[in-house]
Design an enzyme around this catalytic site. Structure first.
Site, PDB file in Angstrom:
ATOM      1  N   ARG A  39      42.900  37.582  51.479  1.00 33.30           N
ATOM      2  CA  ARG A  39      41.642  36.853  51.301  1.00 33.30           C
ATOM      3  C   ARG A  39      41.443  35.773  52.362  1.00 33.30           C
ATOM      4  NH1 ARG A  39      41.030  36.418  44.666  1.00 33.30           N
ATOM      5  NH2 ARG A  39      40.065  38.463  44.453  1.00 33.30           N
ATOM      6  N   LYS A 201      43.592  48.481  32.229  1.00 34.17           N
ATOM      7  CA  LYS A 201      42.646  48.250  31.138  1.00 34.17           C
ATOM      8  C   LYS A 201      41.364  49.059  31.248  1.00 34.17           C
ATOM      9  CE  LYS A 201      43.404  44.118  28.670  1.00 34.17           C
ATOM     10  NZ  LYS A 201      42.776  42.937  28.127  1.00 34.17           N
ATOM     11  N   GLY A 360      42.863  43.837  42.523  1.00 36.63           N
ATOM     12  CA  GLY A 360      43.886  42.932  43.039  1.00 36.63           C
ATOM     13  C   GLY A 360      45.240  43.614  43.179  1.00 36.63           C
ATOM     14  N   GLY A 385      37.270  42.182  40.034  1.00 42.59           N
ATOM     15  CA  GLY A 385      36.108  42.259  39.146  1.00 42.59           C
ATOM     16  C   GLY A 385      34.800  42.394  39.916  1.00 42.59           C
TER      17      GLY A 385
HETATM   18  P1  ADP Z   1      43.737  46.216  39.669  1.00 41.34           P
HETATM   19  O1  ADP Z   1      44.299  44.813  39.686  1.00 41.34           O
HETATM   20  O2  ADP Z   1      44.051  46.963  40.933  1.00 41.34           O
HETATM   21  O3  ADP Z   1      42.295  46.267  39.263  1.00 41.34           O
HETATM   22  P2  ADP Z   1      44.761  46.632  37.039  1.00 41.34           P
HETATM   23  O4  ADP Z   1      45.000  45.165  36.915  1.00 41.34           O
HETATM   24  O5  ADP Z   1      43.760  47.267  36.144  1.00 41.34           O
HETATM   25  O6  ADP Z   1      44.502  47.056  38.551  1.00 41.34           O
HETATM   26  O7  ADP Z   1      46.087  47.420  36.777  1.00 41.34           O
HETATM   27  C1  ADP Z   1      47.240  47.230  37.550  1.00 41.34           C
HETATM   28  C2  ADP Z   1      48.386  47.083  36.625  1.00 41.34           C
HETATM   29  O8  ADP Z   1      48.488  48.252  35.821  1.00 41.34           O
HETATM   30  C3  ADP Z   1      49.694  46.959  37.360  1.00 41.34           C
HETATM   31  O9  ADP Z   1      50.293  45.716  37.033  1.00 41.34           O
HETATM   32  C4  ADP Z   1      50.516  48.115  36.824  1.00 41.34           C
HETATM   33  O10 ADP Z   1      51.846  47.759  36.595  1.00 41.34           O
HETATM   34  C5  ADP Z   1      49.833  48.470  35.538  1.00 41.34           C
HETATM   35  N1  ADP Z   1      50.068  49.876  35.159  1.00 41.34           N
HETATM   36  C6  ADP Z   1      49.785  50.973  35.870  1.00 41.34           C
HETATM   37  N2  ADP Z   1      50.206  52.075  35.234  1.00 41.34           N
HETATM   38  C7  ADP Z   1      50.794  51.669  34.093  1.00 41.34           C
HETATM   39  C8  ADP Z   1      51.432  52.337  33.014  1.00 41.34           C
HETATM   40  N3  ADP Z   1      51.547  53.658  32.967  1.00 41.34           N
HETATM   41  N4  ADP Z   1      51.905  51.566  31.988  1.00 41.34           N
HETATM   42  C9  ADP Z   1      51.786  50.225  32.026  1.00 41.34           C
HETATM   43  N5  ADP Z   1      51.190  49.541  33.024  1.00 41.34           N
HETATM   44  C10 ADP Z   1      50.708  50.256  34.044  1.00 41.34           C
HETATM   45  C1  3PG Z   2      39.563  36.968  41.310  1.00 49.70           C
HETATM   46  O1  3PG Z   2      40.717  36.774  41.694  1.00 49.70           O
HETATM   47  O2  3PG Z   2      39.220  38.022  40.736  1.00 49.70           O
HETATM   48  C2  3PG Z   2      38.517  35.959  41.658  1.00 49.70           C
HETATM   49  O3  3PG Z   2      39.033  34.953  42.493  1.00 49.70           O
HETATM   50  C3  3PG Z   2      37.899  35.376  40.425  1.00 49.70           C
HETATM   51  O4  3PG Z   2      38.842  34.672  39.678  1.00 49.70           O
HETATM   52  P1  3PG Z   2      38.622  34.499  38.096  1.00 49.70           P
HETATM   53  O5  3PG Z   2      38.820  35.870  37.493  1.00 49.70           O
HETATM   54  O6  3PG Z   2      39.668  33.494  37.669  1.00 49.70           O
HETATM   55  O7  3PG Z   2      37.224  33.993  37.883  1.00 49.70           O
HETATM   56 MG    MG Z   3      44.982  43.568  38.170  1.00 52.04          MG
END
Ligand code: ADP
Ligand code: 3PG
Ligand code: MG
Length: 407
Positions: A39, A201, A360, A385
């Protein structure tokens, strides 16, 4: 096609003081060091443009979700890293409003950069407080406000929304690039368009799934998201991470999919046919691949299996555009990163395929995998997001609030 908002290129910005909203919400490791500076690097083109135009630059950002003033969430380390990356002195100022900020900005020489302390030390920031926004404007003494924090434009906060009531507000180059790339891929994709969705999620990503059912030619599902889909389709998932209460949502996704492709729905929304399981999640856990109808009650599904990886690779090999959001497994553990790594490899070895990576954790994974600043991919979004909301067609308050481009 031009961007629908004015950008820094459209206004007479030379020699002005400019307030720039960046998203320096960077991941910190246990020692408090910056573990990924994507970033910060992504903010450099706008800052360099402003330096080239002899501006005094005042930067604001948030870091984390502190409750009140919290030293562990100070932006001071970001100032040091930014100075190193841009090669121009960056003065860090320990407040973002009031006298300290005002004096800090005043004393900074023309053509220099000032980074103000974390906006979220004030609860007024997330409350989109107009008086707080006026104080930010006043402390900066800025003639223009530049929104360049793509990762945060899905939030209506004082520094993304209310601030635009006080200073003429335009987009920075990162906002323009992210917006054009992501909306371009959704609106006029080179086809086939394959979406790969994973991560943790469903509920976070559901609006984007609904949109992808409409625009994508194939949707590949992995990660814990696939566990939820498989449970919905009747598989016993053992101790795997699944989200409950999503049946209604998944009914709607499958209804829409059947309307689009009829009986070919399982060839359109492609779920894993096998998964890599373990009895516990640890660095020494052994990867064991089982068919999705043979998961034991004490198994945890942690990655997609080898046959599913091959199927995913075959689908991606035919794609002209790939949108990837969410890791295919717990990619933080080498034994369960096979699916994500194979997908990264497919994209890296298909330079003719437009690849857009968002989220992320996913961006973090591909950057570490790549080792070349992400050069193996067409676009690694700095937004989690924000990129999802943009893909799902939502209007982003931090962009909407900027001045419109002249038609
Ligand atoms: P992003 O940050 O790229 O949008 P998410 O936050 O939705 O992605 O998901 C990433 C997380 O999902 C990672 O921390 C990973 O460990 C978890 N994850 C992926 N596959 C599995 C699984 N089968 N069981 C539990 N957690 C998982
Ligand atoms: C992010 O990391 O997704 C942005 O910096 C927004 O942060 P926030 O989800 O705490 O509002
Ligand atoms: Mg994530």
């Amino acid at each position: 096609m031009g961007f629908f908002k004015l950008t820094i290129r459209d206004v007479p910005i030379d020699h002005k003081t400019v307030l720039v909203r960046a998203d320096y919400n960077v991941p910190l490791n246990k020692k408090g060091d910056i573990s990924d500076d994507l970033r910060i690097k992504a903010s450099l083109p706008t800052l360099q443009y402003l330096l080239d135009h002899h501006c005094k630059i005042v930067i604001i950002s948030h870091l984390g979700r502190p409750e009140g003033r919290d030293k562990s969430r100070s932006l001071a380390p970001v100032a040091a890293r930014l100075q190193k990356l841009i090669g121009t002195p960056v003065t860090f100022v320990e407040d973002c409003i009031g006298d300290v900020a005002l004096q800090g900005v005043k004393q900074a020489p023309a053509g220099s950069i000032v980074l103000l302390e974390n906006l979220r030390f004030y609860e007024e920031e997330e409350a989109n407080d107009d008086v707080f926004a006026a104080k930010l404007a006043q402390a900066s003494g800025a003639r223009y406000f530049v929104q360049d924090g793509f990762g945060v434009v899905h939030r209506a906060h004082a520094s993304t929304d209310a601030i635009t009531n006080h200073i003429p507000s335009v987009a920075g180059l990162l906002i323009e690039r992210e917006y054009q790339t992501i909306t371009g891929a959704m609106e006029h994709p080179a086809r086939p368009l394959v979406a790969v969705l994973g991560g943790a999620k469903i509920s976070d990503k559901i609006t984007v799934i609904e949109k992808l059912v409409k625009v994508a030619d194939k949707i590949i599902v992995g990660g814990a998201m696939a566990n939820t889909f498989l449970a919905y389709r009747g598989c016993e998932m053992g101790l795997s991470k699944c989200e409950t209460g999503q049946e209604g949502v998944l009914d709607a996704v499958y209804d829409a999919a059947r309307k689009k492709v009829g009986d070919a729905v399982d060839d359109f929304i492609i779920l894993p046919t096998d998964v890599a399981v373990a009895k516990e999640l640890s660095n020494s856990a052994r990867r064991r691949v089982v068919a999705v109808d043979s998961i034991a009650s004490d198994d945890i599904s942690l990655d997609i299996g080898d046959a599913s990886i091959q199927r995913m690779a075959d689908e991606v090999a035919d794609a002209k555009t790939v949108i990837w959001n969410g890791t295919m497994g717990i990619a933080e553990y080498a034994a369960f990163s096979h699916g994500s790594a194979r997908l990264a490899l497919a994209l890296a070895t298909q330079p003719q395929t437009t690849s857009i990576v968002g989220g992320g954790d996913t961006a973090d994974f591909v950057l570490k995998w790549d080792g070349h600043e992400g050069a193996s991919f067409s676009h690694i979004s700095t937004g989690g997001g924000a990129s999802l909301e943009l893909m799902s067609g939502k209007k982003l308050p931090g962009i909407e609030s900027l001045l419109n481009a002249r038609k």
